[in-house]
Design a protein around this motif. Structure first.
Motif, mmCIF file in Angstrom:
data_model
loop_
_atom_site.group_PDB
_atom_site.id
_atom_site.type_symbol
_atom_site.label_atom_id
_atom_site.label_comp_id
_atom_site.label_asym_id
_atom_site.label_seq_id
_atom_site.Cartn_x
_atom_site.Cartn_y
_atom_site.Cartn_z
ATOM 1 N N ALA A 17 0.829 -1.207 0.000
ATOM 2 C CA ALA A 17 0.000 0.000 0.000
ATOM 3 C C ALA A 17 0.862 1.256 0.000
ATOM 4 O O ALA A 17 0.559 2.236 -0.682
ATOM 5 C CB ALA A 17 -0.941 0.001 1.198
ATOM 6 N N LEU A 18 1.959 1.245 0.775
ATOM 7 C CA LEU A 18 2.862 2.397 0.794
ATOM 8 C C LEU A 18 3.499 2.607 -0.575
ATOM 9 O O LEU A 18 3.589 3.733 -1.076
ATOM 10 C CB LEU A 18 3.946 2.203 1.852
ATOM 11 N N ALA A 19 3.949 1.516 -1.188
ATOM 12 C CA ALA A 19 4.563 1.623 -2.508
ATOM 13 C C ALA A 19 3.548 2.102 -3.544
ATOM 14 O O ALA A 19 3.848 2.967 -4.387
ATOM 15 C CB ALA A 19 5.146 0.272 -2.920
ATOM 16 N N ASP A 20 2.350 1.549 -3.485
ATOM 17 C CA ASP A 20 1.301 1.961 -4.423
ATOM 18 C C ASP A 20 0.955 3.440 -4.265
ATOM 19 O O ASP A 20 0.715 4.145 -5.251
ATOM 20 C CB ASP A 20 0.034 1.135 -4.195
ATOM 21 N N SER A 21 0.919 3.915 -3.026
ATOM 22 C CA SER A 21 0.546 5.309 -2.799
ATOM 23 C C SER A 21 1.571 6.254 -3.412
ATOM 24 O O SER A 21 1.205 7.280 -3.994
ATOM 25 C CB SER A 21 0.398 5.585 -1.296
ATOM 26 N N GLU A 22 2.861 5.923 -3.305
ATOM 27 C CA GLU A 22 3.891 6.760 -3.906
ATOM 28 C C GLU A 22 3.785 6.754 -5.428
ATOM 29 O O GLU A 22 3.935 7.783 -6.085
ATOM 30 C CB GLU A 22 5.281 6.285 -3.479
ATOM 31 N N HIS A 23 3.519 5.583 -5.995
ATOM 32 C CA HIS A 23 3.366 5.482 -7.446
ATOM 33 C C HIS A 23 2.176 6.312 -7.917
ATOM 34 O O HIS A 23 2.267 7.056 -8.901
ATOM 35 C CB HIS A 23 3.177 4.018 -7.836
ATOM 36 N N LEU A 24 1.069 6.194 -7.218
ATOM 37 C CA LEU A 24 -0.131 6.940 -7.600
ATOM 38 C C LEU A 24 0.067 8.439 -7.427
ATOM 39 O O LEU A 24 -0.453 9.240 -8.216
ATOM 40 C CB LEU A 24 -1.321 6.471 -6.763
ATOM 41 N N LEU A 25 0.829 8.843 -6.409
ATOM 42 C CA LEU A 25 1.085 10.261 -6.184
ATOM 43 C C LEU A 25 1.803 10.864 -7.380
ATOM 44 O O LEU A 25 1.461 11.944 -7.866
ATOM 45 C CB LEU A 25 1.914 10.452 -4.914
ATOM 46 N N VAL A 26 2.819 10.150 -7.877
ATOM 47 C CA VAL A 26 3.610 10.646 -9.000
ATOM 48 C C VAL A 26 2.811 10.609 -10.295
ATOM 49 O O VAL A 26 2.829 11.553 -11.084
ATOM 50 C CB VAL A 26 4.907 9.813 -9.153
ATOM 51 N N LYS A 27 2.080 9.518 -10.518
ATOM 52 C CA LYS A 27 1.420 9.317 -11.806
ATOM 53 C C LYS A 27 0.088 10.049 -11.933
ATOM 54 O O LYS A 27 -0.225 10.606 -12.984
ATOM 55 C CB LYS A 27 1.196 7.820 -12.042
ATOM 56 N N ASN A 28 -0.703 10.036 -10.859
ATOM 57 C CA ASN A 28 -2.081 10.528 -10.976
ATOM 58 C C ASN A 28 -2.437 11.680 -10.047
ATOM 59 O O ASN A 28 -3.566 12.150 -10.056
ATOM 60 C CB ASN A 28 -3.069 9.371 -10.734
ATOM 61 N N GLY A 29 -1.501 12.099 -9.202
ATOM 62 C CA GLY A 29 -1.787 13.200 -8.309
ATOM 63 C C GLY A 29 -2.178 12.733 -6.923
ATOM 64 O O GLY A 29 -2.485 11.556 -6.698
#
Length: 241
Positions: A114-126
């Motif tokens: 979940a932590l890794a996904d959140s960072e990815h989503l922050l960069v890609k989708n805001g």
């Protein structure tokens, strides 16, 4: 290019270059470069120029390798520290508190993912897109801390209840330093923040088909405060497991 050259020149060892070559399929180019590894090994003055040559080659012939540099852990950390404005312009860094590096805090794969996904989503989708994953990570993390301490929790306990339980009973959260009264006030405020994050996740994020989502600035505020909470709790309890 200049920032990347400086980061690579400063961070990469001989072994890093060889590993990077295998990872990207560019081992033959790196080993076959007339001066790159040799000048690094002997500390020659032309090493920086050799790095420029390699970066220009990859830029012209294998742009995917430049992306691999930007995703390399050593290089990314160096660029985030030394050239954050460039990383922001490239869409690789938001104006947010860095995600906490989680070490030995949970055996749960859900929390780490979940932590890794959140960072990815922050960069890609805001920021609004990663609130749900951060909520999941925080919920799982607090549950795991309670279990580590032998605290009895309800299977459906909310984040707010878990945080209050930890504050009351976790041994490392009982000693708050010389300004404990003021820190308690801050923690009381964070309890209210956690309650609000819970509501925002359900009604203002993409966790559910909500029509009215948070604005980017407000969503980034939620991301920042959640990361801050992670940082604080982890720094207090990281030696207890």
């Amino acid at each position: 290019m200049l920032a990347l050259q400086r980061a690579v020149s400063k961070q990469f060892t001989n072994t890093d270059w060889e590993e990077f070559g295998y990872e990207t399929g560019e081992y033959d180019y790196i080993r076959g470069h007339g001066r790159l590894l040799r000048s690094l090994y002997f500390g020659d003055e032309d090493y920086g120029s050799c790095v420029f040559q390699a970066l220009r080659y990859f830029t012209d012939n294998k742009p995917s390798v430049i992306e691999a540099f930007l995703n390399n852990k050593k290089i990314r950390v160096a660029l985030e520290n030394d050239a954050p404005e460039i990383m922001t312009d490239l869409g690789l860094l938001g104006s947010h508190v860095p995600a906490v590096v989680v070490r030995n805090i949970s055996s749960s794969q859900v929390v780490e993912r979940a932590l890794a996904d959140s960072e990815h989503l922050l960069v890609k989708n805001g920021p609004v897109s990663c609130i749900d994953r951060l909520h999941t990570a925080l919920h799982g993390y607090l549950k795991d801390l309670c279990s580590q301490c032998g605290l009895t929790i309800d299977a459906n306990a909310s984040i707010t209840k878990l945080f209050k339980l930890l504050r009351a009973d976790h041994p490392m959260l009982q000693h708050l330093g010389n300004q404990d009264k003021d820190i308690v006030r801050i923690l009381n405020s964070l309890s209210n923040v956690i309650d609000s994050v819970n509501t925002i996740r359900n009604h203002g994020s993409v966790a559910h088909p909500n029509e009215k989502l948070l604005g980017d600035a407000e969503a980034l505020l939620v991301v920042n405060v959640t990361h801050t909470l992670f940082h604080y709790i982890n720094s207090k309890v990281q030696h207890v497991a």
